[in-house]
Motif scaffolding. Structure first.
Motif, PDB file in Angstrom:
ATOM      1  N   THR A  39       1.021  -1.249  -0.045  1.00 50.57           N
ATOM      2  CA  THR A  39      -0.041   0.067  -0.006  1.00 50.57           C
ATOM      3  C   THR A  39       0.811   1.162  -0.135  1.00 50.57           C
ATOM      4  N   ASP A  40       0.334   2.421   0.174  1.00 48.42           N
ATOM      5  CA  ASP A  40       1.181   3.710   0.331  1.00 48.42           C
ATOM      6  C   ASP A  40       0.698   4.252   1.370  1.00 48.42           C
ATOM      7  N   ASP A  41       1.696   5.279   1.883  1.00 48.29           N
ATOM      8  CA  ASP A  41       1.644   5.924   3.094  1.00 48.29           C
ATOM      9  C   ASP A  41       0.135   6.334   3.501  1.00 48.29           C
ATOM     10  N   GLY A  68       2.930   8.723  -4.434  1.00 50.53           N
ATOM     11  CA  GLY A  68       3.466   9.727  -5.588  1.00 50.53           C
ATOM     12  C   GLY A  68       3.913   8.897  -6.808  1.00 50.53           C
ATOM     13  N   GLU A  69       3.850   9.565  -7.879  1.00 50.21           N
ATOM     14  CA  GLU A  69       4.427   8.934  -8.962  1.00 50.21           C
ATOM     15  C   GLU A  69       5.874   8.657  -9.092  1.00 50.21           C
ATOM     16  N   GLU A  70       6.639   9.617  -8.342  1.00 50.46           N
ATOM     17  CA  GLU A  70       8.276   9.552  -8.345  1.00 50.46           C
ATOM     18  C   GLU A  70       8.649   8.415  -7.858  1.00 50.46           C
ATOM     19  N   ASN A  71       7.891   7.537  -6.876  1.00 54.31           N
ATOM     20  CA  ASN A  71       8.076   6.279  -6.466  1.00 54.31           C
ATOM     21  C   ASN A  71       7.846   5.010  -7.102  1.00 54.31           C
ATOM     22  N   LYS A  72       7.386   5.338  -8.367  1.00 55.22           N
ATOM     23  CA  LYS A  72       6.753   4.270  -9.107  1.00 55.22           C
ATOM     24  C   LYS A  72       8.368   3.766 -10.129  1.00 55.22           C
ATOM     25  N   ASN A  73       9.321   3.482  -9.228  1.00 52.32           N
ATOM     26  CA  ASN A  73      10.716   3.293  -9.859  1.00 52.32           C
ATOM     27  C   ASN A  73      11.414   2.102  -9.705  1.00 52.32           C
ATOM     28  N   GLY A 100      -3.660   3.194  -5.150  1.00 50.69           N
ATOM     29  CA  GLY A 100      -4.218   3.855  -6.350  1.00 50.69           C
ATOM     30  C   GLY A 100      -3.182   3.235  -7.553  1.00 50.69           C
ATOM     31  N   GLY A 101      -3.163   3.567  -8.698  1.00 49.64           N
ATOM     32  CA  GLY A 101      -2.540   3.183  -9.846  1.00 49.64           C
ATOM     33  C   GLY A 101      -0.829   3.199  -9.602  1.00 49.64           C
ATOM     34  N   VAL A 102      -0.366   3.988  -8.712  1.00 45.77           N
ATOM     35  CA  VAL A 102       1.015   3.979  -8.673  1.00 45.77           C
ATOM     36  C   VAL A 102       1.610   2.678  -7.922  1.00 45.77           C
ATOM     37  N   PRO A 124      -7.945  -1.673  -5.925  1.00 48.73           N
ATOM     38  CA  PRO A 124      -7.797  -0.140  -6.328  1.00 48.73           C
ATOM     39  C   PRO A 124      -8.489   0.753  -5.361  1.00 48.73           C
ATOM     40  N   THR A 125      -8.066   1.635  -4.977  1.00 43.21           N
ATOM     41  CA  THR A 125      -8.631   2.751  -4.107  1.00 43.21           C
ATOM     42  C   THR A 125      -8.723   4.191  -4.694  1.00 43.21           C
ATOM     43  N   THR A 126      -8.240   4.276  -5.758  1.00 47.20           N
ATOM     44  CA  THR A 126      -8.512   5.743  -6.365  1.00 47.20           C
ATOM     45  C   THR A 126      -9.559   5.228  -7.458  1.00 47.20           C
ATOM     46  N   LEU A 127     -10.289   6.597  -7.711  1.00 51.80           N
ATOM     47  CA  LEU A 127     -11.133   6.430  -8.890  1.00 51.80           C
ATOM     48  C   LEU A 127     -10.652   5.965 -10.533  1.00 51.80           C
ATOM     49  N   GLY A 137      -4.193  -5.699 -16.985  1.00 49.29           N
ATOM     50  CA  GLY A 137      -2.844  -6.358 -17.052  1.00 49.29           C
ATOM     51  C   GLY A 137      -1.670  -5.659 -17.596  1.00 49.29           C
ATOM     52  N   LYS A 138      -1.576  -4.352 -17.684  1.00 43.89           N
ATOM     53  CA  LYS A 138      -0.562  -3.489 -18.006  1.00 43.89           C
ATOM     54  C   LYS A 138       0.181  -3.174 -16.678  1.00 43.89           C
ATOM     55  N   THR A 139       1.662  -3.667 -16.545  1.00 50.08           N
ATOM     56  CA  THR A 139       2.066  -3.166 -15.435  1.00 50.08           C
ATOM     57  C   THR A 139       3.400  -2.522 -15.772  1.00 50.08           C
ATOM     58  N   GLY A 146      11.407   8.180 -19.239  1.00 48.76           N
ATOM     59  CA  GLY A 146      10.116   8.153 -19.628  1.00 48.76           C
ATOM     60  C   GLY A 146       9.232   7.521 -18.857  1.00 48.76           C
ATOM     61  N   LYS A 147       7.867   7.617 -18.836  1.00 45.36           N
ATOM     62  CA  LYS A 147       6.850   6.775 -18.079  1.00 45.36           C
ATOM     63  C   LYS A 147       6.600   5.465 -18.602  1.00 45.36           C
ATOM     64  N   ASN A 148       6.415   4.513 -17.755  1.00 45.81           N
ATOM     65  CA  ASN A 148       5.982   3.330 -17.938  1.00 45.81           C
ATOM     66  C   ASN A 148       7.002   2.454 -18.882  1.00 45.81           C
ATOM     67  N   ASN A 164     -16.789   2.316  -0.802  1.00 48.66           N
ATOM     68  CA  ASN A 164     -16.472   3.319   0.251  1.00 48.66           C
ATOM     69  C   ASN A 164     -15.025   3.676   0.387  1.00 48.66           C
ATOM     70  N   PHE A 165     -14.094   2.951   0.038  1.00 52.37           N
ATOM     71  CA  PHE A 165     -12.653   3.505  -0.048  1.00 52.37           C
ATOM     72  C   PHE A 165     -12.510   4.758  -0.574  1.00 52.37           C
ATOM     73  N   LEU A 166     -13.342   4.884  -1.652  1.00 56.62           N
ATOM     74  CA  LEU A 166     -13.092   6.061  -2.561  1.00 56.62           C
ATOM     75  C   LEU A 166     -13.709   7.308  -1.943  1.00 56.62           C
ATOM     76  N   LYS A 167     -14.423   7.134  -0.791  1.00 57.94           N
ATOM     77  CA  LYS A 167     -15.115   8.347  -0.220  1.00 57.94           C
ATOM     78  C   LYS A 167     -14.103   9.198   0.530  1.00 57.94           C
ATOM     79  N   THR A 168     -12.880   8.855   0.623  1.00 54.92           N
ATOM     80  CA  THR A 168     -11.916   9.667   1.251  1.00 54.92           C
ATOM     81  C   THR A 168     -11.011  10.398   0.336  1.00 54.92           C
ATOM     82  N   LEU A 169     -11.134  10.168  -1.066  1.00 59.17           N
ATOM     83  CA  LEU A 169     -10.110  10.837  -1.935  1.00 59.17           C
ATOM     84  C   LEU A 169     -10.319  12.049  -1.850  1.00 59.17           C
TER      85      LEU A 169
HETATM   86  N1  LIG Z   1      -1.708  -0.120 -15.625  1.00 58.57           N
HETATM   87  C1  LIG Z   1      -2.693   0.782 -16.314  1.00 58.57           C
HETATM   88  O1  LIG Z   1      -3.559   0.208 -17.310  1.00 58.57           O
HETATM   89  C2  LIG Z   1      -2.894   2.161 -16.095  1.00 58.57           C
HETATM   90  C3  LIG Z   1      -3.924   3.014 -16.390  1.00 58.57           C
HETATM   91  C4  LIG Z   1      -3.967   4.309 -16.128  1.00 58.57           C
HETATM   92  C5  LIG Z   1      -3.035   4.792 -15.321  1.00 58.57           C
HETATM   93  N2  LIG Z   1      -2.092   4.015 -14.738  1.00 58.57           N
HETATM   94  C6  LIG Z   1      -1.032   4.541 -13.958  1.00 58.57           C
HETATM   95  O2  LIG Z   1      -1.666   4.834 -12.576  1.00 58.57           O
HETATM   96  C7  LIG Z   1      -0.982   5.966 -11.997  1.00 58.57           C
HETATM   97  C8  LIG Z   1      -2.069   6.908 -11.489  1.00 58.57           C
HETATM   98  O3  LIG Z   1      -2.820   6.400 -10.659  1.00 58.57           O
HETATM   99  P1  LIG Z   1      -3.518   7.399  -9.592  1.00 58.57           P
HETATM  100  O4  LIG Z   1      -4.123   8.289 -10.150  1.00 58.57           O
HETATM  101  O5  LIG Z   1      -4.485   6.044  -8.945  1.00 58.57           O
HETATM  102  O6  LIG Z   1      -2.447   7.929  -8.655  1.00 58.57           O
HETATM  103  P2  LIG Z   1      -1.919   7.541  -7.105  1.00 58.57           P
HETATM  104  O7  LIG Z   1      -1.865   5.973  -6.872  1.00 58.57           O
HETATM  105  O8  LIG Z   1      -0.874   8.285  -7.226  1.00 58.57           O
HETATM  106  O9  LIG Z   1      -3.059   8.070  -6.160  1.00 58.57           O
HETATM  107  C9  LIG Z   1      -3.229   9.405  -6.203  1.00 58.57           C
HETATM  108  C10 LIG Z   1      -3.396   9.807  -4.582  1.00 58.57           C
HETATM  109  O10 LIG Z   1      -4.327   9.404  -3.933  1.00 58.57           O
HETATM  110  C11 LIG Z   1      -3.865   8.767  -2.674  1.00 58.57           C
HETATM  111  N3  LIG Z   1      -5.065   7.736  -2.303  1.00 58.57           N
HETATM  112  C12 LIG Z   1      -5.423   6.437  -3.032  1.00 58.57           C
HETATM  113  N4  LIG Z   1      -6.331   6.033  -2.570  1.00 58.57           N
HETATM  114  C13 LIG Z   1      -6.857   7.017  -1.515  1.00 58.57           C
HETATM  115  C14 LIG Z   1      -8.052   6.982  -0.887  1.00 58.57           C
HETATM  116  N5  LIG Z   1      -8.989   5.954  -0.867  1.00 58.57           N
HETATM  117  N6  LIG Z   1      -8.290   7.906  -0.137  1.00 58.57           N
HETATM  118  C15 LIG Z   1      -7.544   9.027   0.022  1.00 58.57           C
HETATM  119  N7  LIG Z   1      -6.336   9.185  -0.644  1.00 58.57           N
HETATM  120  C16 LIG Z   1      -6.041   8.090  -1.542  1.00 58.57           C
HETATM  121  C17 LIG Z   1      -2.405   8.192  -2.754  1.00 58.57           C
HETATM  122  O11 LIG Z   1      -1.983   8.005  -1.766  1.00 58.57           O
HETATM  123  C18 LIG Z   1      -2.057   9.167  -3.766  1.00 58.57           C
HETATM  124  O12 LIG Z   1      -1.417  10.395  -2.808  1.00 58.57           O
HETATM  125  C19 LIG Z   1       0.165   6.515 -12.984  1.00 58.57           C
HETATM  126  O13 LIG Z   1       1.263   5.854 -12.509  1.00 58.57           O
HETATM  127  C20 LIG Z   1      -0.447   5.696 -14.218  1.00 58.57           C
HETATM  128  O14 LIG Z   1       0.716   5.574 -15.100  1.00 58.57           O
HETATM  129  C21 LIG Z   1      -1.958   2.944 -15.057  1.00 58.57           C
END
Ligand SMILES: NC(=O)c1ccc[n+]([C@@H]2O[C@H](COP(=O)([O-])OP(=O)(O)OC[C@H]3O[C@@H](n4cnc5c(N)ncnc54)[C@H](O)[C@@H]3O)[C@@H](O)[C@H]2O)c1
Ligand SMILES: [Zn+2]
Length: 338
Positions: A39-41, A68-73, A100-102, A124-127, A137-139, A146-148, A164-169
Motif C-alpha cells: 500500500t502507500d503511506d 506519488g508517481e516518483e516512487n513508481k521506480n 491507487g495506480g502507482v 484499487p482505492t482511487t477512481l 494487465g498493464k504493469t 519516460g513513463k512506464n 467506500n474506500f473512494l469516499k476519502t479521495l
Molecule cells: N496499468 C494501467 O493500465 C494504467 C492505466 C492508467 C493509469 N495508470 C497509472 O496509474 C497511476 C496513477 O494512478 P492514480 O491516479 O491512482 O495515482 P496514485 O496511486 O498516485 O494515487 C493518487 C493519490 O491518492 C492517494 N489515495 C489513494 N487512495 C486513496 C483513498 N482511498 N483516499 C485518499 N487518498 C487516496 C494516494 O496516496 C496518492 O497520493 C499512473 O502511474 C499511471 O501511469 C496505469
C-alpha cells in the motif's frame, strides 16, 4: 455486489462492492501460506490493516511505499522483490495491491516477475485505478527517460473494488479519475455526460469497466482495438514526463484529449457542431487544458513513448462522441498539427 468477467490470458472476476465482508471471497485465490499487502503511506494511514483479517490462517505482511508517481521506480521495485525473497515467498503465495495506480502498476510488475509470476489481487482505492489501471494487465515502472518504459502484460487473479474506500479521495484525485472516465465517454455511449455529472457512483465505475473489459477481452496485447484506450495518452504522457509529474495522470489525460480533439478537427475536418459536443464532455470537470510545452518538445518526448514506431505514432482521434479512430501520423506532420 456486481461482478464483471474478464476473459484474457487469465480469466478473472472484477467485484464491485460496498460491503467489506465480501472481500473474504479473495482468500480463495491464495494457495500458499503468505500474503503481502502493498500500500502507500496515505492509504495505510486511512485503511491500514483493513484487509488483514480476511486471509485466515495465512501470514499477512504489509509493505508501505511512499505515495506519488516518483516512487513508481526501479529502486522500489527491487525493494519489494527483495522483501518477498527475504520472507520466503514461493510461487503459491500472493501479493495484494492496496492503493491507487502507482501502487497498482509497480506491484503488478513485481507479481509478474517474482519467480516468473505469482498470484496478484488488486484492490484499487482511487477512481482512476478503479475504472482503469487495476484491470487489463498493464504493469510497470517509470524510467528517468519516460513513463512506464519498463513493464509487462500480467493479468491479476481478481480485482476487488469497494466504493467506500473512494469516499476519502481528495477532490483533486476525484477530478483526476474523471479525466480517465471522460476518455471512456469518447469511446462508448454507455458512459455519458448525464452519468458523469452524478459523480463517483457504482454505475459509473461499472460502465467504465465494462468498456475496458470488453476491449481487453478482444485485444489483450494491444495489436489493434486496445489502442483506442490510449485516447489522450500520447500527448498526455509526454506532458506528464516533461512536467516532472507536476500534474496528475488524469489531468494530463484531459490535456491530451484536448489535443486529440484539436487534431481530429484538422485531420478529420470535424464540424463546429461536433467539436462543441466533444468539448461539452471534456469540460464537465473544468480541467485546466493549458500546456506550456512547444510542439517540438512534445514530439521529442512522444518519440520516446513505447507506442511510437519508427517515424510515426498511432494517434487516437475522434469522429464524434463515442466514435474513436486510430490514425498513423508521422512525427513531422504531428509537429505541424500540434
Ligand atoms: N496499468 C494501467 O493500465 C494504467 C492505466 C492508467 C493509469 N495508470 C497509472 O496509474 C497511476 C496513477 O494512478 P492514480 O491516479 O491512482 O495515482 P496514485 O496511486 O498516485 O494515487 C493518487 C493519490 O491518492 C492517494 N489515495 C489513494 N487512495 C486513496 C483513498 N482511498 N483516499 C485518499 N487518498 C487516496 C494516494 O496516496 C496518492 O497520493 C499512473 O502511474 C499511471 O501511469 C496505469
Ligand atoms: Zn491513463
Amino acid at each position: 455486489m456486481l461482478t464483471l468477467k474478464v476473459n484474457a490470458s487469465k480469466n478473472y472476476d472484477i467485484i464491485l462492492s460496498d460491503n467489506l465482508s465480501q472481500f473474504s471471497l479473495m482468500a480463495s485465490h491464495v494457495n500458499g501460506s503468505n500474503v503481502l499487502i502493498v500500500t502507500d503511506d496515505n492509504v495505510n494511514a486511512l485503511y491500514g490493516g483493513a484487509l488483514d483479517n480476511y486471509f485466515t490462517g495465512k501470514n499477512v505482511f504489509t509493505y508501505v511505499l511512499p505515495h506519488g508517481e516518483e516512487n513508481k521506480n526501479g529502486e522500489n521495485y527491487f525493494k519489494i522483490i527483495n522483501f518477498l525473497a527475504e520472507n520466503g515467498f514461493t510461487r503459491n503465495d500472493a501479493v495484494v495491491t492496496f492503493g491507487g495506480g502507482v501502487v497498482g502498476d509497480i506491484v503488478a510488475f513485481v507479481a509478474s516477475t517474482y519467480m516468473r509470476g505469482i498470484t496478484l489481487i488488486a484492490v484499487p482505492t482511487t477512481l482512476l485505478s478503479a475504472v482503469d489501471s487495476s484491470v487489463g494487465g498493464k504493469t510497470g515502472i517509470d524510467l528517468p527517460s519516460g513513463k512506464n518504459l519498463c513493464g509487462t502484460f500480467y493479468q491479476p487473479n481478481a480485482v476487488y473494488i469497494n466504493v467506500n474506500f473512494l469516499k476519502t479521495l481528495p477532490n483533486r484525485e476525484v477530478v483526476s479519475g474523471m479525466g480517465e472516465v471522460i476518455k471512456y465517454a469518447f469511446l462508448s455511449d454507455t458512459v455519458n455526460s448525464e452519468l458523469i455529472s452524478k459523480g463517483v457512483t457504482k454505475e459509473l465505475i461499472y460502465n467504465c469497466l465494462q468498456i475496458k473489459a470488453n476491449v481487453v477481452n478482444n485485444d489483450e496485447f494491444e495489436n489493434g482495438l486496445r489502442m483506442i484506450l490510449n485516447l489522450g495518452h500520447t500527448v498526455g504522457h509526454a506532458i506528464e514526463s516533461l512536467s516532472g509529474y507536476n500534474y496528475s495522470h488524469g489531468e494530463c489525460v484531459a490535456k491530451g484529449i484536448n489535443y486529440a480533439i484539436k487534431l481530429s478537427k484538422k485531420v478529420l475536418n470535424l464540424s463546429d457542431n461536433v467539436t462543441t459536443k466533444l468539448y461539452g464532455v471534456l469540460n464537465l470537470y473544468n480541467f485546466d487544458l493549458t500546456c506550456n510545452f512547444t510542439a517540438k518538445e512534445l514530439v521529442n518526448q512522444i518519440k520516446k513513448d513505447k507506442k511510437s514506431t519508427g517515424d510515426s505514432v498511432n494517434f487516437v482521434l475522434v469522429e464524434d462522441v463515442a466514435k474513436p479512430v486510430v490514425k498513423k501520423i508521422s512525427y513531422t506532420e504531428l509537429e505541424n498539427l500540434l
